[in-house]
Design an enzyme around this catalytic site. Structure first.
Site, PDB file in Angstrom:
ATOM      1  N   ASP A  71       0.801  -1.220   0.000  1.00  0.00           N
ATOM      2  CA  ASP A  71       0.000   0.000   0.000  1.00  0.00           C
ATOM      3  C   ASP A  71       0.838   1.276   0.000  1.00  0.00           C
ATOM      4  OD1 ASP A  71       0.830  -0.429   2.603  1.00  0.00           O
ATOM      5  OD2 ASP A  71      -1.180  -0.477   3.459  1.00  0.00           O
ATOM      6  N   ASP A 481       3.131   0.730  13.104  1.00  0.00           N
ATOM      7  CA  ASP A 481       2.414  -0.552  13.078  1.00  0.00           C
ATOM      8  C   ASP A 481       3.056  -1.677  13.883  1.00  0.00           C
ATOM      9  OD1 ASP A 481       0.553   0.617  11.382  1.00  0.00           O
ATOM     10  OD2 ASP A 481       1.537  -0.097   9.587  1.00  0.00           O
TER      11      ASP A 481
END
Length: 883
Positions: A71, A481
């Site tokens: 992404d 993350d």
């Protein structure tokens, strides 16, 4: 889990750093910084994965050719011989940083050398640039680009649907691209060179995750989501007649053309109330399989269905493996076994708890088995085994209660593909890695199949901060993350991310310069402390306490001796403490949101910056005083550091194109700053071991110097600069952090926003000798390396080293190909050809090569018969030695 990773760039975007506009011009008469070039070897500090992989694509006609898209971290090609992934978009530069987000990827089954990528990260104003379609005729080694008149959303909601980009399996000059944001369906008839909207297509989509989102992120129309060809309706050289298209519209999700895209109609009888995430066609049996969810993903989705559409009769069949009432997830991952087309698999991508689910049918969806099921709740029986010893952090250091397990089978599992040439191999993407198996069919025999990470080489972390202590582990990282790691080895995957607490994202970290075993980090956590401390160089951690109101990590600084800390968290003002954060006191004289750092010598001195003003505390952070320094950047996109071993020596980088922008230096603790002339723009600053014979530590910066964007090094306190990366190694946006290694001269660690931690080592000492030598003497050494080879083509790197005693101001190198090879494209050098002889010469920015320094360039070429490496190289008529 995969979050929307925009935090590292929001401030820069708001300040206009990434808009591609020109930097502030130098004042008349200001001397340009002396710039040279050095050849570096670039690698990743291994994490292996760390981000969402929404798409995996196998070529349908060539075995072992596969691609993965991420992404925000670019695209990759699978290397079968090493079972690794090769990055393909490292050439993307600063101004085009959005092109590291890959909305879709397509591999040409007619000509497997061709591959296409639809790139662009955001469709709202976070990304100022439009999207593009990149095309390659050498499997991603080099690319050509066509800009689009709209944006693409590689990191937008719905990014796991697809593929939006597809090549006609019969006429490979024809491609389709599904656009977001209401821009409709687009087509190219010249192999991706030009594109036009298919005006006959009737529905641009209407679904948005949250229509009320004023940021434009969740309110964007997710548009056209996939394109699938029915290869049974065409023949070689003619456009495929029947094409299916998925649309983000819950009432009208699937359309079809039966005349090669001239006219389109809604497929009759289709289910409603859902979005079709995937459409995969089994032409042999005449079935179009569809995976539906009630939301666009990749995080949301509470209900879902699987359907099979008979292309000959128009019959729709609900083949869902569970009743609708029993779903709490949507379906997305979808694949057919091309060797055994009656075998189909799908994923419950949004089943976060207790785990994702994978379903398998060997009778075209009539019956299903699943990867795990309950024997008696909460006990699970798995049809698989998992070995994550190659990426041990995938357990997250967790010890969950049943029915949860660690490691998890996955989450956000929108990419699922069976190798079209090998029914035993399957790969699937998750929010953190790529998993795979090579004995999949054991599932059907009642046995277990073995899952392990298949992710080496694919590095997809967003890096927020980096620290290289003078002792202990060579590198500490703060990552989005996955929190971050203590890297005791750069070439091995760390055993575990930071735990106790385990931040979802670490936003800042620091160590005590005189006591590197003392480390502090700040980060984001849904529930728990936002700060943690270590007394063993980051090996083990314990949480501190938060002042009232803290909502995010912010920035944190450790005093030089580790006895005190200053913290500027989100949601609260700047605070200070002695000891390990059991009690915080508000600091005075400094505004909330300031960036904070520590002096690396005086344990009582801390610094801050906010909105153009520099702040200094000499009492351990209790009180700050605004510096009288003027002319500093007015915005908040600033990063600064104090030099180890030199009290009051501070370097500050930052700014914006519409104001002061560059690199500043203070030797009096921030009372005054001097702007370095010739540095057009700078966004990070860091320090490393001094060069041999130098008296000042080496400076590193992600900057623009001499009109060139790059990673730069200075061994003389900023008087002259050496560009250490090249046009093939740019990694998009590199503005979050940089640091040199205090133990290895020339080594630099670079933060990227999606390509992980990149580090480079020099091939030689760049030197600072300003003396020109317009006629190189031939004192040179050449290393020629073939880095990639495929049928009829290859890629090579050349390193040219100045082994003489004087600098070159211009160079030209020639060689002869014994096998008749031809150069197709060269970067970081200009080239000409005369018969089988190639001459490569400098470009503007790498003309000067100091004694002992190297310059590198690369090229792609064509070959037939043999690809023998040249054995003789000449410069200015004299032979170079070969290394």
């Amino acid at each position: 889990m995969r979050r929307t990773r925009i935090l590292t760039v929001l401030l820069a975007l708001a300040a206009g750093l990434l808009a591609g506009s020109p930097p502030t011009a130098l004042a008349a008469g200001t001397p340009e910084a002396a710039v040279t070039a050095d050849t570096y070897t670039w690698k990743n500090a291994r994490v292996d994965g760390g981000g969402f992989v929404p798409g995996i694509v196998f070529n349908r006609t060539e075995k072992d050719l596969a691609y993965a898209r991420t992404d925000i971290g670019g695209a990759y090609r699978w290397q079968e011989s090493s079972h690794t992934w090769t990055p393909l978009l490292d050439h993307v530069g600063w101004d085009d940083w959005g092109h590291t987000g890959v909305a879709s990827i397509a591999s040409d089954s007619v000509d497997p050398d061709r591959v296409y990528a639809a790139v662009g990260t955001y469709t709202n104003d976070w990304d100022p640039g439009d999207g593009a379609v990149l095309r390659s005729a050498d499997r991603g080694a080099t690319w050509a680009r066509t800009d689009l008149p709209f944006k693409l959303g590689g990191n937008m909601p719905g990014r796991g649907m697809g593929e939006r980009l597809a090549v006609d399996p019969h006429d490979n000059d024809v491609l389709y691209l599904g656009a977001p944001s209401g821009h409709g369906l687009w087509r190219s008839t010249d192999a991706g060179v030009t594109w036009s909207e298919v005006t006959a297509f009737p529905n641009p989509g209407n679904y948005a995750q949250d229509p009320g989102d004023t940021s434009g992120y969740a309110s964007d129309n997710q548009g056209i989501t996939w394109v699938t060809f029915d290869e049974s309706t065409g023949s070689a050289g003619t456009a495929t007649k029947t094409v299916y298209v998925g649309v983000a519209d819950k009432e009208n999700a699937v359309y079809r053309s039966t005349d090669a895209g001239t006219t389109w109609e809604r497929v009759a009888g289709q289910p409603t109330g859902y979005l079709a995430h995937k459409g995969v066609l089994d032409a042999e049996n005449g079935y179009l399989y569809l995976a539906y969810s009630d939301a666009g993903g990749p995080y949301d989705g509470g209900k879902g269905r699987l359907y099979r559409y008979a292309t000959a009769t128009g019959t729709w069949t609900d083949i869902s493996p569970v009743a609708e009432a029993d779903t709490y997830f949507g379906f997305s991952g979808l694949t057919v076994d091309r060797q055994n087309p009656g075998t189909v698999m799908a994923t419950a991508y949004s089943s976060w708890w207790p785990d994702t689910q994978i379903f398998r049918s060997t009778d075209s969806g009539a019956t299903w088995t699943q990867a795990w099921e309950y024997t008696s709740y909460p006990t699970r029986e798995n049809r698989y085994t998992m070995d994550v010893s190659s990426s041990p952090w995938l357990t997250w250091g967790a010890n969950p209660a049943p029915p949860e397990q660690t490691p998890k089978l996955g989450w956000m599992t929108e990419a699922l593909e069976i190798d079209p040439f090998d029914p035993d191999r399957m790969m699937y993407g998750t929010g953190a890695t790529v998993y795979g198996t090579e004995n999949l069919t054991d599932w059907d025999d009642g046995g277990t199949f073995a899952i392990e990470p298949m992710v080496r080489g694919l590095e997809e972390t967003a890096v927020n901060d980096l620290a290289a202590p003078p002792s202990g582990a060579p590198l500490l990282s703060a990552l989005g993350d996955v929190g971050g790691f203590r890297h005791t080895s750069l070439t091995e995957v760390p055993s575990m991310m930071y735990t106790s607490p385990n931040f979802t994202s670490t936003t800042s970290l620091d160590f005590a310069e005189k006591n590197p075993d003392t480390v502090v980090r700040a980060g984001n956590l849904d529930s728990g402390p936002h700060i943690a401390f270590s007394t063993d160089n980051g090996a083990n951690w314990f949480g501190g306490s938060d002042p009232s109101g803290v909502s995010g990590g912010g920035t944190v600084a450790a005093g030089a001796d580790g006895g005190r800390f200053v913290w500027s968290p989100e949601g609260a003002g700047v605070h200070h403490t002695t000891g390990f954060g059991t009690s915080w006191q508000a600091s005075s004289g400094i505004p909330a949101g300031a960036v904070v750092e520590s002096d690396r010598v005086d344990p009582h001195t801390f610094y801050g910056f906010k909105s153009g003003t520099f702040y200094v505390s000499t009492d351990g952070g209790a009180t700050f005083t605004a510096s009288p320094a003027t002319g500093l950047p007015s915005g908040d996109s600033v990063r600064f550091k104090a030099l180890p071993g030199a009290e009051g020596d501070v370097w500050l980088a930052g700014g914006a194109a519409d104001g002061p922008y560059g690199l500043w230096h203070s030797t009096d603790g921030g009372t005054t700053f001097t702007k370095l002339s010739g540095v057009d723009a700078a966004d990070t600053v860091g320090f490393g071991k001094a060069a041999p014979g130098a008296t000042y530590q080496t400076l590193y910066s992600s900057a623009e110097i001499g009109g060139v964007r790059g990673i730069f090094r200075s061994t003389d306190a900023g008087a002259s600069w050496t560009r250490v990366n090249d046009d093939a190694h740019q990694w998009g946006w590199t503005g979050a952090a940089i640091t040199g290694d205090p133990r290895v001269y020339g080594r630099v660690y670079v933060a990227t926003n999606g390509r992980g931690i990149v580090y480079g080592d020099t091939a030689g000492d760049g030197g600072t000798d300003p003396g020109p030598d317009p006629t190189p003497t031939g004192a040179c050494e050449v290393t020629y390396t073939v880095t990639n080879q495929w049928p009829g083509g290859f890629q090579a790197d050349v390193r040219l080293t100045n082994t003489g005693t004087a600098a070159w101001n211009g160079w030209s190198l020639d060689w002869t190909f014994a096998g008749g090879q031809r150069v197709s494209r060269m970067w970081n050098a200009e080239h000409t050809r005369s018969g089988t002889t190639v001459t490569a010469g400098n470009v503007d920015w790498n003309a000067r090569v100091g004694p002992g320094a190297s310059v590198g360039f690369g090229f792609t070429g064509e070959w037939s018969g043999t690809n023998a490496e040249p054995t003789a190289f000449r410069m200015a008529g004299r032979s170079c030695t070969t290394g």
